[in-house]
Design a protein around this motif. Structure first.
Motif, PDB file in Angstrom:
ATOM      1  N   SER A 112      -0.077   3.470  -7.047  1.00 57.01           N
ATOM      2  CA  SER A 112      -0.137   2.015  -6.899  1.00 57.01           C
ATOM      3  C   SER A 112      -1.048   1.634  -5.740  1.00 57.01           C
ATOM      4  O   SER A 112      -1.108   2.336  -4.723  1.00 57.01           O
ATOM      5  N   ALA A 113      -1.757   0.520  -5.894  1.00 53.17           N
ATOM      6  CA  ALA A 113      -2.585  -0.001  -4.801  1.00 53.17           C
ATOM      7  C   ALA A 113      -1.701  -0.717  -3.791  1.00 53.17           C
ATOM      8  O   ALA A 113      -0.712  -1.360  -4.151  1.00 53.17           O
ATOM      9  N   VAL A 114      -2.048  -0.583  -2.540  1.00 52.87           N
ATOM     10  CA  VAL A 114      -1.288  -1.249  -1.482  1.00 52.87           C
ATOM     11  C   VAL A 114      -1.453  -2.759  -1.618  1.00 52.87           C
ATOM     12  O   VAL A 114      -2.565  -3.270  -1.732  1.00 52.87           O
ATOM     13  N   ASP A 115      -0.327  -3.469  -1.617  1.00 54.01           N
ATOM     14  CA  ASP A 115      -0.313  -4.930  -1.670  1.00 54.01           C
ATOM     15  C   ASP A 115       0.139  -5.424  -0.297  1.00 54.01           C
ATOM     16  O   ASP A 115       1.336  -5.394   0.005  1.00 54.01           O
ATOM     17  N   PRO A 116      -0.789  -5.852   0.569  1.00 57.65           N
ATOM     18  CA  PRO A 116      -0.416  -6.238   1.944  1.00 57.65           C
ATOM     19  C   PRO A 116       0.670  -7.300   1.995  1.00 57.65           C
ATOM     20  O   PRO A 116       1.558  -7.237   2.864  1.00 57.65           O
TER      21      PRO A 116
END
Length: 343
Positions: free
Chosen positions: A74-78
């Protein structure tokens, strides 16, 4: 065909791979006792995996299973990460932790080309996957080594998909099972069913062997699964108190409690996994919408886990366990297996 013929083992038993709870010792003990020992590889580097495989190679010539995750990172979601840390803020204050010092780093990696090289070097008898399967070219590299390929399914649809991809057997992971759910087509927890309901449906739907997993902890469970037509059983929780297990004393104490409830939770990694209910699960609720996707939730809770464990507390620890701990015993794994299959 049952899994004894499929994998060249004496007993219709796979030891469930349990990342963070075991190393080569348990896999060796189970394989030498006639089952299929498993080594969890998702939290190992290629170098660490090679070291474990050298230990296994020196201790047994019996078949062994290497288990990998096949999730899409998963891509990091700030924004979500910030919401998650705000949810944990009272605990950070309690333990004097500055959340700004915590890096967002995943703790588990999917099967990749570097791991494929290790598989090609050591050629294990079996390679299993969780969360589906890797991309076709990586899967073909595993098959070209002569390895049997198996994977977990939590629904009939997943089992059918796995058969279409050419797996040699499917693990039917009932909702009772400890640790991470292996779902990959549908992550709706309402789609998850118990082992006794799942196994016969899978047997009817696919033509490859079905291995029952989840809630099996004694002779009755094993015999029941085999009587339903399962080709074998996969057991994990039952081994957690064995001498070869590497779970912490905190985890062992929790497992010894007579009736601690378990729940599916996403707090510790972002992925749904079954563990013994502890403080953070009870106070936040086991499933928190703000938790980042698997495996990104791990980084933010890891400092709390470390701080609490230094005080002998498992308040923020993933105490993985299935619903049935009745067979857990602090004995050598070989002794436990001999009792389980004395019928």
């Amino acid at each position: 065909m049952d899994i004894r013929q499929l994998f060249g083992i004496e007993l219709p038993l796979i030891q469930a791979p349990m990342a963070g709870a075991q190393d080569a010792a348990l896999a060796i003990a189970v394989s030498n006792a006639g089952g299929l020992g498993s080594l969890p590889c998702a939290m190992l580097t290629p170098e660490q995996l090679r070291a474990e495989l050298e230990i296994i190679r020196a201790a047994t010539d019996k078949p062994v299973n290497l288990n990998f995750f096949a999730h899409t990172p998963s891509a990091v979601d700030p924004q979500r990460e910030q919401q998650w840390r705000e949810q944990l803020q009272p605990y950070y204050r309690e333990y004097g932790i500055d959340p700004d010092t915590i890096s967002a780093a995943p703790g588990r990696a999917p099967f990749n080309r570097e791991m494929a090289v290790v598989v090609e070097q050591y050629r294990p008898s079996v390679v299993s996957f969780h969360f589906g399967l890797p991309c076709p070219d990586l899967l073909e590299r595993v098959r070209s080594c002569g390895c049997k390929v198996i994977s977990s399914a939590t629904t009939v649809a997943e089992a059918v998909w796995l058969e279409q991809q050419g797996v040699d057997a499917v693990i039917a992971q009932g909702v009772e099972a400890g640790g991470h759910r292996g779902f990959f087509l549908n992550r709706d927890l309402n789609s998850q069913t118990g082992t006794m309901a799942l196994v016969p449906q899978m047997i009817d739907a696919i033509g490859v062997p079905v291995i029952a997993a989840g809630g099996i902890a004694d002779q009755r469970g094993i015999q029941g699964a085999l009587a339903m037509g399962a080709a074998g059983v996969q057991l994990g929780t039952v081994f957690l108190l064995c001498d070869e297990s590497r779970v912490s004393e905190i985890h062992r104490r929790a497992l010894r409690q007579p009736t601690p409830p378990t729940a599916l939770t996403n707090i510790f990694s972002g992925g749904a996994a079954r563990g013994i209910v502890n403080r953070v699960m009870a106070e936040l609720g086991p499933v928190v919408s703000q938790a980042p996707e698997f495996p990104l939730a791990t980084a933010s809770i890891a400092p709390l886990r470390a701080a609490a464990e230094r005080q002998g507390l498992g308040d923020f620890s993933p105490l993985w366990s299935g619903q049935n701990r009745s067979g857990c015993r602090a004995v050598p794994a070989a002794e436990l297996i001999a009792e389980l299959f004395r019928y």
